[in-house]
Write an enzyme that holds these catalytic residues in place. Structure first.
Site, PDB file in Angstrom:
ATOM      1  N   LYS A  87       1.767  -9.760  -0.464  1.00 30.50           N
ATOM      2  CA  LYS A  87       1.708  -8.970  -1.693  1.00 30.50           C
ATOM      3  C   LYS A  87       2.576  -7.740  -1.464  1.00 30.50           C
ATOM      4  CE  LYS A  87      -1.468  -6.826  -5.013  1.00 30.50           C
ATOM      5  NZ  LYS A  87      -0.867  -5.475  -5.063  1.00 30.50           N
ATOM      6  N   CYS A  90       0.836  -1.199   0.000  1.00 33.97           N
ATOM      7  CA  CYS A  90       0.000   0.000   0.000  1.00 33.97           C
ATOM      8  C   CYS A  90       0.872   1.251   0.000  1.00 33.97           C
ATOM      9  CB  CYS A  90      -0.918   0.012   1.217  1.00 33.97           C
ATOM     10  SG  CYS A  90      -1.979   1.486   1.293  1.00 33.97           S
TER      11      CYS A  90
END
Length: 338
Positions: free
Chosen positions: A144, A103
């Site tokens: 991720k 993010c």
């Protein structure tokens, strides 16, 4: 628990990875879908937040081909205990739990999580989080991530991923761009790093980035030899990309709305409105009536208003006969395939 099918994955997207949208992508080729990034503190401390996302996951089960919806829950954070305790709240409703290490937004920087845990000084912390997740949670643990900071050696991302594999990550997804709070996509994703990752790791590797068309999906897979391809923003406009289909924008909007009615009170009205806008925008943003459509859409007050807009005004603006069969919107869909 066995790993889910990683071939074609719908990416986690803020306020856009609702169960109806996940199910729509899975009707058209996605083998797995992620939830949006969830805040573990809210899962533990905010009952409404927890119940909303538990309901999202629960109603998704059984609505996908009569079986459990293949879904991965993505969590963020920097505290192993908090993440594990939050994971236990939803572990029975998913097929994997992913740690967000990509993010780029400012709130992630301020909270020191997501893509701001990629510096080498934070590697031991991240390893401890992944180790705790893999040992204490029932579903497989995945990560991720984005590329390690540009100040690091080019091999850092592969080195870090190998450490996470050793810590217990069952698969690794790489969005091969650097973190930037101001620009989410700085240039093309570096698929050479994905290929290097695939060579170095024993666990499956998923490539995320550089996909706008079905041909891009194939090209990415060929160039990286990745075990799977994850697509995010492009799916918002064309949720059928994994089926190599370009849908009629009105009819795919109506199909999505039908799922929303079946799984009521899961997607917020704002989320529903945004999805429909994306579906129409993807093919019609340059049409002279598009701005009129956006204005009219924003004035709608519910799903039935949006359906009426799509079946009457939008259909008429496109030069087609208005659709009066308000209840028939799935069985008679027609799609065009490149």
């Amino acid at each position: 628990m066995a790993l889910p099918d990683l071939t074609y994955i719908a990416a986690p997207m803020v306020k856009q990875s609702d169960a109806p949208f996940r199910l729509l992508t899975q009707r058209y080729g996605a083998t797995l879908a992620y939830t949006q990034m969830l805040d573990p503190h809210k899962l533990l401390e905010d009952r409404d937040y927890l119940e909303f996302h538990q309901r999202d996951l629960t109603l998704g089960r059984g609505a996908w081909n009569g079986m459990d919806e293949p879904v991965v829950v993505q969590l963020c954070g920097n505290d192993p205990e908090t993440i594990v305790q939050a994971g236990k709240k939803i572990q029975g409703l998913c097929h994997g739990i992913d740690l967000n290490l990509g993010c780029p937004q400012e709130h992630a920087c301020e909270g020191h999580y997501g893509g701001y845990l990629l510096a080498k000084k934070d590697w031991p912390l991240v390893q401890s989080i992944v180790s705790a997740m893999s040992q204490l949670l029932q579903p497989p643990t995945s990560v991720k991530l984005r590329l390690c900071p540009s100040s690091s050696p080019p091999s850092s991302t592969v080195e870090f991923s190998a450490l996470l594999e050793h810590a217990g990550a069952s698969w690794v997804t790489l969005h091969a761009r650097h973190v930037s709070a101001k620009r989410r996509r700085q240039g093309a994703a570096d698929l050479d790093v994905v290929r290097a990752l695939k060579t170095a790791l024993k666990v499956p590797v998923v490539s995320n980035g550089n996909v706008r068309t079905w041909e891009d999906v194939q090209r990415n897979k060929d160039e990286t030899q990745a075990d799977g391809i994850m697509v995010g923003e492009t799916l918002l406009g064309n949720p059928c990309i994994f089926a190599n289909v370009i849908p009629d924008p009105v009819r795919i909007s109506l199909e999505y709305l039908e799922i929303c009615k079946e799984l009521h009170d899961i997607a917020t009205y704002k989320t529903i409105e945004t999805h429909v806008r994306h579906f129409i925008e993807f093919q019609c943003s340059r049409r002279p009536w598009y701005n009129k459509f956006r204005t009219t859409l924003s004035a709608c007050e519910g799903i039935h208003d949006i359906e009426h807009l799509l079946r009457t005004k939008v259909t008429r603006w496109r030069g087609k006969a208005a659709r009066k069969d308000y209840d028939a919107c799935i069985d008679d869909l027609e799609y065009t395939t490149d």
